[in-house]
Design a protein around this motif. Structure first.
Motif, mmCIF file in Angstrom:
data_model
loop_
_atom_site.group_PDB
_atom_site.id
_atom_site.type_symbol
_atom_site.label_atom_id
_atom_site.label_comp_id
_atom_site.label_asym_id
_atom_site.label_seq_id
_atom_site.Cartn_x
_atom_site.Cartn_y
_atom_site.Cartn_z
ATOM 1 N N ASP A 10 -19.027 28.347 43.047
ATOM 2 C CA ASP A 10 -18.535 27.166 41.964
ATOM 3 C C ASP A 10 -19.182 25.715 42.208
ATOM 4 O O ASP A 10 -19.157 24.783 41.553
ATOM 5 C CB ASP A 10 -17.075 26.907 41.913
ATOM 6 N N ASP A 34 -16.897 31.413 39.052
ATOM 7 C CA ASP A 34 -15.515 31.669 39.498
ATOM 8 C C ASP A 34 -15.135 33.000 39.922
ATOM 9 O O ASP A 34 -16.185 33.985 39.464
ATOM 10 C CB ASP A 34 -14.524 31.082 38.325
ATOM 11 N N LEU A 36 -12.737 35.548 38.729
ATOM 12 C CA LEU A 36 -12.610 36.301 38.029
ATOM 13 C C LEU A 36 -13.905 36.856 37.135
ATOM 14 O O LEU A 36 -14.178 38.137 37.065
ATOM 15 C CB LEU A 36 -11.577 35.752 36.837
ATOM 16 N N PRO A 57 -12.394 28.221 41.640
ATOM 17 C CA PRO A 57 -11.349 27.631 40.993
ATOM 18 C C PRO A 57 -10.212 28.583 40.494
ATOM 19 O O PRO A 57 -9.272 27.945 40.164
ATOM 20 C CB PRO A 57 -12.167 27.027 39.639
ATOM 21 N N ASP A 58 -10.632 29.602 40.225
ATOM 22 C CA ASP A 58 -9.465 30.425 39.860
ATOM 23 C C ASP A 58 -8.684 31.276 41.160
ATOM 24 O O ASP A 58 -8.120 30.994 41.926
ATOM 25 C CB ASP A 58 -9.698 31.174 38.791
ATOM 26 N N ILE A 59 -9.316 32.675 41.229
ATOM 27 C CA ILE A 59 -8.893 33.321 42.194
ATOM 28 C C ILE A 59 -9.835 33.051 43.487
ATOM 29 O O ILE A 59 -11.024 32.740 43.197
ATOM 30 C CB ILE A 59 -8.882 35.020 42.066
ATOM 31 N N ASP A 60 -9.178 33.070 44.876
ATOM 32 C CA ASP A 60 -10.384 32.869 45.700
ATOM 33 C C ASP A 60 -11.235 34.048 46.102
ATOM 34 O O ASP A 60 -11.170 35.042 45.766
ATOM 35 C CB ASP A 60 -9.778 32.015 46.921
#
Ligand code: MN
Length: 128
Positions: A10, A34, A36, A57-60
Protein backbone atom coordinates in the motif's frame (compact mmCIF):
# COMPACT_ATOMS: atom_id res chain seq x y z
CA UNK A 1 8.61 -17.76 -20.30
CA UNK A 2 8.74 -14.47 -18.40
CA UNK A 3 8.61 -14.75 -14.63
CA UNK A 4 5.52 -13.03 -13.23
CA UNK A 5 5.64 -11.48 -9.78
CA UNK A 6 2.80 -9.99 -7.72
CA UNK A 7 3.60 -7.34 -5.12
CA UNK A 8 0.93 -6.52 -2.53
CA UNK A 9 1.90 -3.13 -1.05
CA UNK A 10 0.00 0.00 0.00
CA UNK A 11 3.00 2.34 0.20
CA UNK A 12 3.64 4.03 -3.18
CA UNK A 13 7.33 4.59 -2.44
CA UNK A 14 7.96 0.93 -1.64
CA UNK A 15 5.94 -0.06 -4.69
CA UNK A 16 8.01 2.23 -6.88
CA UNK A 17 11.32 0.91 -5.52
CA UNK A 18 10.37 -2.73 -6.08
CA UNK A 19 8.85 -1.93 -9.50
CA UNK A 20 12.15 -0.39 -10.56
CA UNK A 21 14.11 -3.43 -9.35
CA UNK A 22 11.79 -6.02 -10.92
CA UNK A 23 11.68 -4.19 -14.26
CA UNK A 24 15.47 -3.94 -14.35
CA UNK A 25 15.64 -7.71 -13.77
CA UNK A 26 13.21 -8.35 -16.63
CA UNK A 27 10.28 -9.65 -14.57
CA UNK A 28 6.64 -8.96 -15.31
CA UNK A 29 5.01 -7.30 -12.30
CA UNK A 30 1.46 -7.19 -10.99
CA UNK A 31 0.50 -4.70 -8.29
CA UNK A 32 -2.18 -4.70 -5.61
CA UNK A 33 -2.56 -1.94 -3.01
CA UNK A 34 -4.61 -3.88 -0.48
CA UNK A 35 -4.98 -7.44 0.78
CA UNK A 36 -8.31 -8.40 -0.78
CA UNK A 37 -7.41 -7.24 -4.28
CA UNK A 38 -4.03 -8.96 -3.81
CA UNK A 39 -5.75 -12.26 -3.10
CA UNK A 40 -8.05 -11.80 -6.14
CA UNK A 41 -5.16 -10.86 -8.40
CA UNK A 42 -3.15 -13.89 -7.28
CA UNK A 43 -6.06 -16.22 -8.02
CA UNK A 44 -6.72 -14.63 -11.42
CA UNK A 45 -3.15 -14.15 -12.63
CA UNK A 46 -1.37 -17.13 -11.02
CA UNK A 47 1.98 -15.33 -10.59
CA UNK A 48 5.19 -17.35 -10.10
CA UNK A 49 6.01 -15.56 -6.84
CA UNK A 50 4.16 -13.20 -4.47
CA UNK A 51 5.83 -10.43 -2.45
CA UNK A 52 3.64 -9.51 0.51
CA UNK A 53 3.61 -6.42 2.72
CA UNK A 54 2.34 -6.93 6.27
CA UNK A 55 0.48 -3.70 7.08
CA UNK A 56 -2.29 -3.21 4.53
CA UNK A 57 -5.46 -1.08 4.68
CA UNK A 58 -7.95 -3.97 4.77
CA UNK A 59 -6.87 -7.50 5.66
CA UNK A 60 -3.18 -7.66 6.62
CA UNK A 61 -0.47 -9.60 4.82
CA UNK A 62 -0.73 -12.47 7.27
CA UNK A 63 -4.45 -12.92 6.65
CA UNK A 64 -3.92 -12.60 2.88
CA UNK A 65 -1.18 -15.25 3.07
CA UNK A 66 -3.45 -17.52 5.10
CA UNK A 67 -6.21 -17.22 2.48
CA UNK A 68 -3.83 -17.87 -0.43
CA UNK A 69 -2.41 -20.94 1.29
CA UNK A 70 -5.94 -22.29 1.86
CA UNK A 71 -6.88 -21.83 -1.80
CA UNK A 72 -6.09 -24.80 -4.07
CA UNK A 73 -5.07 -22.69 -7.07
CA UNK A 74 -2.59 -20.52 -5.12
CA UNK A 75 -1.28 -22.69 -2.27
CA UNK A 76 1.89 -23.65 -4.17
CA UNK A 77 2.87 -20.10 -5.13
CA UNK A 78 5.84 -19.02 -2.96
CA UNK A 79 5.03 -16.01 -0.78
CA UNK A 80 7.85 -13.80 0.42
CA UNK A 81 6.96 -11.38 3.21
CA UNK A 82 8.39 -7.88 2.87
CA UNK A 83 8.04 -5.87 6.04
CA UNK A 84 9.61 -2.99 7.89
CA UNK A 85 8.20 -4.32 11.14
CA UNK A 86 11.20 -5.76 12.90
CA UNK A 87 9.01 -6.46 15.88
CA UNK A 88 9.68 -9.68 17.71
CA UNK A 89 7.40 -12.45 16.55
CA UNK A 90 6.50 -11.00 13.14
CA UNK A 91 8.66 -13.46 11.24
CA UNK A 92 7.18 -16.32 13.24
CA UNK A 93 3.60 -15.15 12.59
CA UNK A 94 4.30 -14.95 8.89
CA UNK A 95 5.90 -18.37 8.70
CA UNK A 96 3.00 -19.80 10.70
CA UNK A 97 0.57 -18.39 8.11
CA UNK A 98 2.42 -20.37 5.46
CA UNK A 99 4.77 -17.72 4.18
CA UNK A 100 7.78 -19.22 2.36
CA UNK A 101 10.37 -16.47 2.90
CA UNK A 102 10.98 -13.17 4.63
CA UNK A 103 12.83 -9.96 3.69
CA UNK A 104 13.23 -6.78 5.74
CA UNK A 105 12.41 -3.47 4.04
CA UNK A 106 13.92 -1.56 2.42
CA UNK A 107 15.05 -4.44 0.23
CA UNK A 108 18.15 -4.19 -1.92
CA UNK A 109 18.21 -5.26 -5.54
CA UNK A 110 20.69 -8.03 -4.78
CA UNK A 111 18.64 -9.38 -1.86
CA UNK A 112 15.46 -9.44 -3.92
CA UNK A 113 17.21 -10.96 -6.92
CA UNK A 114 18.79 -13.73 -4.82
CA UNK A 115 15.59 -14.56 -2.97
CA UNK A 116 13.54 -14.74 -6.16
CA UNK A 117 16.21 -16.91 -7.80
CA UNK A 118 16.13 -19.37 -4.89
CA UNK A 119 12.36 -19.87 -5.21
CA UNK A 120 12.44 -20.09 -9.00
CA UNK A 121 15.22 -22.70 -8.80
CA UNK A 122 13.26 -24.67 -6.22
CA UNK A 123 10.22 -24.79 -8.50
CA UNK A 124 12.37 -25.75 -11.48
CA UNK A 125 13.97 -28.62 -9.58
CA UNK A 126 10.59 -29.95 -8.51
CA UNK A 127 9.28 -29.73 -12.09
CA UNK A 128 12.30 -31.57 -13.51
MN1 MN B 1 2.00 -1.30 4.27
Amino acid sequence: MVTRILYVEDNPLNMRLVRKILKSLGYEMFEAIDGLSGVDLAINEQPNIILMDINLPDIDGIEATTRLKQEDSTRNIPIIALTANAMHGDKERFLEAGCDGYLAKPVSKLELQNTIAIFLDARHNIAV
